[in-house]
Design a protein around this motif. Structure first.
Motif, PDB file in Angstrom:
ATOM      1  N   GLN A  53     -16.683  15.871  -0.018  1.00 24.25           N
ATOM      2  CA  GLN A  53     -15.270  16.270   0.009  1.00 24.25           C
ATOM      3  C   GLN A  53     -14.583  15.900   1.319  1.00 24.25           C
ATOM      4  O   GLN A  53     -13.394  16.149   1.474  1.00 24.25           O
ATOM      5  N   LEU A  54     -15.313  15.287   2.258  1.00 21.63           N
ATOM      6  CA  LEU A  54     -14.717  14.909   3.539  1.00 21.63           C
ATOM      7  C   LEU A  54     -13.570  13.928   3.346  1.00 21.63           C
ATOM      8  O   LEU A  54     -13.639  13.021   2.527  1.00 21.63           O
ATOM      9  N   HIS A  55     -12.506  14.117   4.140  1.00 24.47           N
ATOM     10  CA  HIS A  55     -11.404  13.165   4.159  1.00 24.47           C
ATOM     11  C   HIS A  55     -11.486  12.230   5.369  1.00 24.47           C
ATOM     12  O   HIS A  55     -11.044  11.088   5.290  1.00 24.47           O
ATOM     13  N   THR A  56     -12.026  12.743   6.485  1.00 26.33           N
ATOM     14  CA  THR A  56     -12.131  11.946   7.706  1.00 26.33           C
ATOM     15  C   THR A  56     -13.533  12.102   8.289  1.00 26.33           C
ATOM     16  O   THR A  56     -14.002  13.222   8.479  1.00 26.33           O
ATOM     17  N   LEU A  57     -14.174  10.984   8.571  1.00 20.94           N
ATOM     18  CA  LEU A  57     -15.486  10.984   9.217  1.00 20.94           C
ATOM     19  C   LEU A  57     -15.457   9.997  10.366  1.00 20.94           C
ATOM     20  O   LEU A  57     -15.118   8.823  10.187  1.00 20.94           O
TER      21      LEU A  57
ATOM     22  N   SER B 278     -16.367   5.216  -1.682  1.00 16.58           N
ATOM     23  CA  SER B 278     -15.132   5.677  -1.038  1.00 16.58           C
ATOM     24  C   SER B 278     -13.938   4.909  -1.574  1.00 16.58           C
ATOM     25  O   SER B 278     -13.301   4.130  -0.873  1.00 16.58           O
ATOM     26  N   LYS B 279     -13.626   5.104  -2.826  1.00 16.92           N
ATOM     27  CA  LYS B 279     -12.518   4.385  -3.453  1.00 16.92           C
ATOM     28  C   LYS B 279     -11.173   4.779  -2.860  1.00 16.92           C
ATOM     29  O   LYS B 279     -10.198   4.023  -2.979  1.00 16.92           O
ATOM     30  N   SER B 280     -11.111   5.953  -2.232  1.00 19.07           N
ATOM     31  CA  SER B 280      -9.846   6.434  -1.666  1.00 19.07           C
ATOM     32  C   SER B 280      -9.656   6.033  -0.212  1.00 19.07           C
ATOM     33  O   SER B 280      -8.696   6.479   0.429  1.00 19.07           O
ATOM     34  N   LEU B 281     -10.561   5.221   0.330  1.00 19.06           N
ATOM     35  CA  LEU B 281     -10.510   4.859   1.745  1.00 19.06           C
ATOM     36  C   LEU B 281      -9.201   4.149   2.082  1.00 19.06           C
ATOM     37  O   LEU B 281      -8.824   3.168   1.453  1.00 19.06           O
ATOM     38  N   GLN B 282      -8.504   4.666   3.081  1.00 18.83           N
ATOM     39  CA  GLN B 282      -7.230   4.093   3.519  1.00 18.83           C
ATOM     40  C   GLN B 282      -7.291   3.504   4.920  1.00 18.83           C
ATOM     41  O   GLN B 282      -6.466   2.673   5.277  1.00 18.83           O
ATOM     42  N   GLN B 283      -8.267   3.950   5.716  1.00 17.39           N
ATOM     43  CA  GLN B 283      -8.342   3.493   7.107  1.00 17.39           C
ATOM     44  C   GLN B 283      -9.799   3.293   7.504  1.00 17.39           C
ATOM     45  O   GLN B 283     -10.628   4.183   7.325  1.00 17.39           O
TER      46      GLN B 283
ATOM     47  N   CYS C 206     -14.015  -3.332  -2.987  1.00 15.48           N
ATOM     48  CA  CYS C 206     -14.350  -1.905  -3.098  1.00 15.48           C
ATOM     49  C   CYS C 206     -13.270  -0.958  -2.592  1.00 15.48           C
ATOM     50  O   CYS C 206     -13.307   0.243  -2.905  1.00 15.48           O
ATOM     51  N   THR C 207     -12.337  -1.434  -1.785  1.00 16.60           N
ATOM     52  CA  THR C 207     -11.359  -0.514  -1.184  1.00 16.60           C
ATOM     53  C   THR C 207      -9.942  -0.981  -1.496  1.00 16.60           C
ATOM     54  O   THR C 207      -9.243  -1.510  -0.629  1.00 16.60           O
ATOM     55  N   PRO C 208      -9.482  -0.768  -2.714  1.00 16.33           N
ATOM     56  CA  PRO C 208      -8.135  -1.229  -3.074  1.00 16.33           C
ATOM     57  C   PRO C 208      -7.020  -0.482  -2.360  1.00 16.33           C
ATOM     58  O   PRO C 208      -5.895  -0.983  -2.289  1.00 16.33           O
ATOM     59  N   ASN C 209      -7.327   0.710  -1.817  1.00 18.74           N
ATOM     60  CA  ASN C 209      -6.302   1.515  -1.160  1.00 18.74           C
ATOM     61  C   ASN C 209      -6.303   1.377   0.353  1.00 18.74           C
ATOM     62  O   ASN C 209      -5.594   2.102   1.045  1.00 18.74           O
ATOM     63  N   LEU C 210      -7.108   0.451   0.893  1.00 15.27           N
ATOM     64  CA  LEU C 210      -7.191   0.289   2.337  1.00 15.27           C
ATOM     65  C   LEU C 210      -5.859  -0.202   2.903  1.00 15.27           C
ATOM     66  O   LEU C 210      -5.304  -1.200   2.451  1.00 15.27           O
ATOM     67  N   ARG C 211      -5.340   0.538   3.900  1.00 13.65           N
ATOM     68  CA  ARG C 211      -4.057   0.198   4.502  1.00 13.65           C
ATOM     69  C   ARG C 211      -4.166  -0.112   5.992  1.00 13.65           C
ATOM     70  O   ARG C 211      -3.337  -0.833   6.534  1.00 13.65           O
ATOM     71  N   LYS C 212      -5.171   0.443   6.669  1.00  8.58           N
ATOM     72  CA  LYS C 212      -5.317   0.233   8.104  1.00  8.58           C
ATOM     73  C   LYS C 212      -6.736  -0.243   8.406  1.00  8.58           C
ATOM     74  O   LYS C 212      -7.708   0.386   7.987  1.00  8.58           O
ATOM     75  N   LEU C 213      -6.838  -1.331   9.148  1.00 12.61           N
ATOM     76  CA  LEU C 213      -8.136  -1.882   9.527  1.00 12.61           C
ATOM     77  C   LEU C 213      -8.122  -2.167  11.020  1.00 12.61           C
ATOM     78  O   LEU C 213      -7.185  -2.782  11.538  1.00 12.61           O
TER      79      LEU C 213
ATOM     80  N   PRO D 156      -2.212  -8.867   1.609  1.00  6.13           N
ATOM     81  CA  PRO D 156      -0.981  -8.150   1.254  1.00  6.13           C
ATOM     82  C   PRO D 156      -1.146  -6.635   1.181  1.00  6.13           C
ATOM     83  O   PRO D 156      -0.143  -5.907   1.145  1.00  6.13           O
ATOM     84  N   GLY D 157      -2.390  -6.154   1.157  1.00  8.14           N
ATOM     85  CA  GLY D 157      -2.597  -4.703   1.056  1.00  8.14           C
ATOM     86  C   GLY D 157      -2.580  -3.996   2.391  1.00  8.14           C
ATOM     87  O   GLY D 157      -2.303  -2.786   2.466  1.00  8.14           O
ATOM     88  N   LEU D 158      -2.877  -4.687   3.487  1.00  8.73           N
ATOM     89  CA  LEU D 158      -2.972  -4.063   4.797  1.00  8.73           C
ATOM     90  C   LEU D 158      -1.589  -3.900   5.425  1.00  8.73           C
ATOM     91  O   LEU D 158      -0.781  -4.838   5.434  1.00  8.73           O
ATOM     92  N   GLN D 159      -1.346  -2.706   5.968  1.00  3.81           N
ATOM     93  CA  GLN D 159      -0.087  -2.425   6.645  1.00  3.81           C
ATOM     94  C   GLN D 159      -0.246  -2.359   8.158  1.00  3.81           C
ATOM     95  O   GLN D 159       0.727  -2.483   8.891  1.00  3.81           O
ATOM     96  N   GLU D 160      -1.460  -2.138   8.632  1.00  6.96           N
ATOM     97  CA  GLU D 160      -1.709  -2.077  10.073  1.00  6.96           C
ATOM     98  C   GLU D 160      -3.041  -2.752  10.376  1.00  6.96           C
ATOM     99  O   GLU D 160      -4.070  -2.407   9.786  1.00  6.96           O
TER     100      GLU D 160
END
Length: 777
Positions: A514-518, A573-578, A602-609, A630-634
């Motif tokens: 259930q972790l959101h940030t590690l 981690s399909k919900s990984l954003q960063q 594996c990470t369609p929701n990744l926005r920050k790398l 096109p998916g990355l914002q930062e």
């Protein structure tokens, strides 16, 4: 002096207004209400002549008159504190900032209020008047601040802090005697259990006092030993008495209703023949026996600790009011529950004051660590049908590797400790910085974590955990099984890594889906490579369950980055954003390409790398692929040596790629040896033919000189003019550049830049730089 003589002296010869304003300032106690009704143009001239106490009270009147007191408070900060606060650009209310710092300075005796006429007024108490503005407080050294705040004359100050304080910090603590600990107990009880503190932080404690450390941890978790620890001049906490009374009345009423219901149901058919009047009389009659004990407290004689029945068992959760209340325990029961093991560790020299039972506190903090943690988890593991083999068995030397080990150290005495403790409100964030944690302390913390349902954030930094990390994760795993668990953020950093980073990440996510940030960060590998455990079959081979992870940060101790080990984590981690990867080495040239393929799949929701201190000098193709994603914002390339072996064509390709990417919002390039000429070239990102939506550009630590910054500014101005004044660019970060080499040119460049965007920089002295960038001079 109550008269602003310094202000009057600066304006000599005094005007009639100045003389009148000084007279009004001297008589504010009598004229305050009339002053607040003055017109705005008169009030504007009077506000700087007021003491901080009347200035704070003038806030509403100034707002009604359309005036702001912020410049006055900022000037007060500069005159009194004489320092530049960190992150001053983000301070939105200088009144709060000044009064909060003023409170702390007066409390610790580092500020003399008589040194400035604006800081004292015989009608006001400095601590009492500033306390409502304090949201963060730091206690240090011998906890003198705790003793002062719990003194009788500061009762109202403590009440104000209970409502306003959110963050309580302990720094550079020393061992202290029992009387100071009792003051600390009273302070924590009021600010945490009956207050609003949501975060407790402890830092810089190289040799911690075990009793004091465990005491703070235990009370932060919401536990408090019943008895004289909370007594003040022979009387218990008034809030506890009120809650006990309300609980007793509620329990009595519920008990009477249950009795009536049972009597009515047990009478069967005969009960149906009763007259309605008799039934109504039974329902409305009062209790015929003494009030019943709160049901939650009846469990103090059972297997589960008081307040834990809904945490570790399968019963329905209690209401929030029951969780926050303190339940009475009869004196006879408390005497029976006193652990014998605590008597062996009593302090030989103990105060014999009006406290009837001075060893209560010592018994409690010494026996919490002996709680039978594994026994508490048996029910949960059995009901869930899981294998009872401990998941941390892969870590040799772990203090929590099995039930036998825990029971050997635990036993009935430790279990009674938490059973005899009341459960109160607890904090949601716990931070421990630079505090070595022994195996015993880790077992204590693990035991507390297993039922700390309000905990949302845990930060463990440089605690010399080593193998004890398994013990901590064991407690968190037990916590994650509770239906009301809110734990979402875990940050672990240390000097040496006990196990490979990726193995620790896999084990953590397996235990805490259930972790959101590690965040996992280590500086160096274990000193003795031979003692480092091998990869655990339970962690390395077992499939990771689907997780809620949104942010993953890994700082490798110069370990190779193997995409094959990261792949199971990313798949789960399909919900990984960063994602942030720091200080990793690439074992082969193809490794980064494999990573990019895995990220895309594996990470369609990744926005920050983010990459930090990863050598990308030979990976120009992969860098360009990332910039056109096109998916990355930062995207962050920090100290990645991007241009170490590059040609001018590579820089042009970067600029053209960013110009075509309309989804990228932030590009951070600190520490990549840009120099003047590359910075000037980056201005073409915002040319007329660009479709870029870039809002933030970070070029910190890039050897930029004032003349290069000015040329970049002029080029940027030209592009804005060509685009009709429309530019998405909003922020430029310039930390640690060579702008001090020509102050006049730098100021002109910054002035012109600030007319186009926000500029964040610092007054860095380039002569103190350790790196010598000869190639860009």
């Amino acid at each position: 002096r109550s008269v602003p003589e310094a202000v009057m002296a600066a304006e000599r010869p005094c005007s009639l207004f100045a003389l009148s304003a000084a007279a009004v300032s001297r008589s504010m106690a009598a004229l305050e209400r009339d002053v607040w009704a003055l017109p705005g143009h008169l009030l504007r001239g009077l506000l700087p002549l007021l003491t901080i106490f009347h200035l704070e009270r003038a806030e509403d009147a100034a707002r009604r008159a359309g005036l702001s007191t912020q410049p006055i408070w900022r000037k007060l900060w500069d005159d009194v504190m004489k320092t530049r606060p960190p992150n001053s650009e983000s301070i939105t209310c200088w009144r709060k900032k000044f009064l909060e710092t003023f409170f702390s300075s007066v409390l610790h005796g580092v500020l003399d209020v008589s040194s400035d006429w604006r800081l004292h007024d015989r009608h006001f108490s400095p601590l009492l008047h500033s306390s409502p503005h304090v949201s963060q407080l730091t206690l240090c050294n011998m906890l003198q601040g705790a003793v002062e705040l719990t003194a009788e004359h500061n009762h109202k100050v403590l009440e104000n802090l209970a409502a306003s304080l959110r963050v309580l910090k302990f720094q550079h603590l020393f061992s202290c005697d029992q009387s100071i600990r009792r003051s600390l107990v009273l302070l924590l009880h009021r600010l945490i259990h009956h207050g609003s503190v949501s975060q407790v932080s402890m830092c810089s404690w190289p040799v911690p006092d075990t009793v004091l450390l465990v005491l703070i941890l235990t009370m932060s978790a919401g536990f408090c030993r019943s008895g004289n620890a909370l007594a003040c001049h022979g009387s218990l906490c008034g809030l506890c008495r009120e809650e006990d009374k309300a609980q007793s009345q509620q329990s009595a009423q519920e008990g009477a209703e249950r009795g009536c219901n049972a009597e009515r149901e047990g009478s069967g058919a005969e009960n149906q023949k009763r007259s309605p009047k008799k039934a109504d009389a039974c329902m409305t009659s009062g209790p015929r026996s003494p009030p019943l004990q709160n049901p939650a407290c009846e469990e103090t004689s059972s297997e589960e600790p008081c307040g834990h029945s809904t945490i570790q068992g399968g019963s329905s959760p209690r209401s929030s009011s029951e969780q926050l209340s303190c339940h009475p325990i009869p004196r006879k029961t408390r005497r029976w529950q006193k652990p014998a093991v605590g008597r062996k560790r009593r302090c030989l020299r103990r105060s014999r004051g009006h406290y009837a039972d001075p060893e209560d506190l010592y018994d409690f903090v010494f026996t919490v660590a002996r709680e039978d943690n594994s026994g508490l988890l048996d029910k949960t593991r059995t009901t869930e049908g899981e294998n009872t083999e401990n998941w941390t068995s892969s870590s040799p030397g772990s203090p929590c590797t099995g039930h036998a080990g825990c029971k050997k150290r635990g036993g009935p005495a430790g279990t009674r400790s938490l059973k005899a403790a009341h459960r109160f409100r607890s904090v949601s964030t716990l931070e421990l910085f630079s505090i070595p944690l022994t195996g015993e302390t880790c077992r204590t913390l693990s035991n507390l974590l297993s039922s700390w349902v309000s905990l949302e954030n845990l930060v463990l930094s440089y605690n010399s955990l080593n193998a004890n990390i398994s013990c901590i994760l064991s407690g968190l795993r037990a916590l994650s099984r509770h239906p009301e668990c809110r734990f979402r953020v875990l940050r672990v950093s240390d000097m040496f890594s006990h196990m490979p980073c990726m193995e620790l990440v896999r084990c953590t996510l397996s235990a805490l889906p259930q972790l959101h940030t590690l965040s996992v960060s280590f500086d160096l590998k274990n000193q003795l490579e031979g003692t480092r455990p091998e990869a655990s079959p339970s962690c390395s081979e077992a499939e990771i369950p689907e997780s809620c992870l949104e942010v993953l940060e890994i700082r490798f101790p110069r370990e190779p980055l193997h995409t094959a080990l990261l792949l199971p984590v990313l798949k789960a981690s399909k919900s990984l954003q960063q994602l942030s990867l720091d200080s990793a080495t690439l074992p082969c040239p193809q490794e980064l390409g494999l990573l990019l393929e895995v990220l895309k799949e594996c990470t369609p929701n990744l926005r920050k790398l983010s990459f930090h201190d990863v050598n990308l000098a030979e990976h120009q193709k992969e860098v360009l692929l990332l910039l056109q994603d096109p998916g990355l914002q930062e995207i962050t390339f920090s100290f990645c040596r991007l241009f170490e072996n590059s040609t001018a064509e590579f820089l042009s390709e970067i600029i053209n790629t960013v110009k075509r990417n309309s989804s990228l919002k932030s590009l951070k390039l600190p520490g990549n040896r840009l120099g003047n000429h590359r910075l000037v070239a980056l201005a073409d990102i915002f040319s007329e033919d660009s479709s870029s939506s870039l809002c933030q550009l970070d070029v910190s630590s890039n050897c930029i000189k004032p003349d290069g910054l000015l040329e970049f500014t002029k080029k940027l101005e030209g592009h804005i003019q060509q685009r009709g004044g429309q530019l998405p660019f909003t922020q430029l970060r310039l930390f640690q550049n060579w702008l001090d080499q020509d102050a006049e040119t730098a100021q002109e460049a910054l002035r012109r830049l600030r007319a186009m965007c926000s500029v964040v920089n610092d007054a860095w002295d380039s002569s103190q730089a350790f790196a010598d960038y000869i190639s860009v001079m």
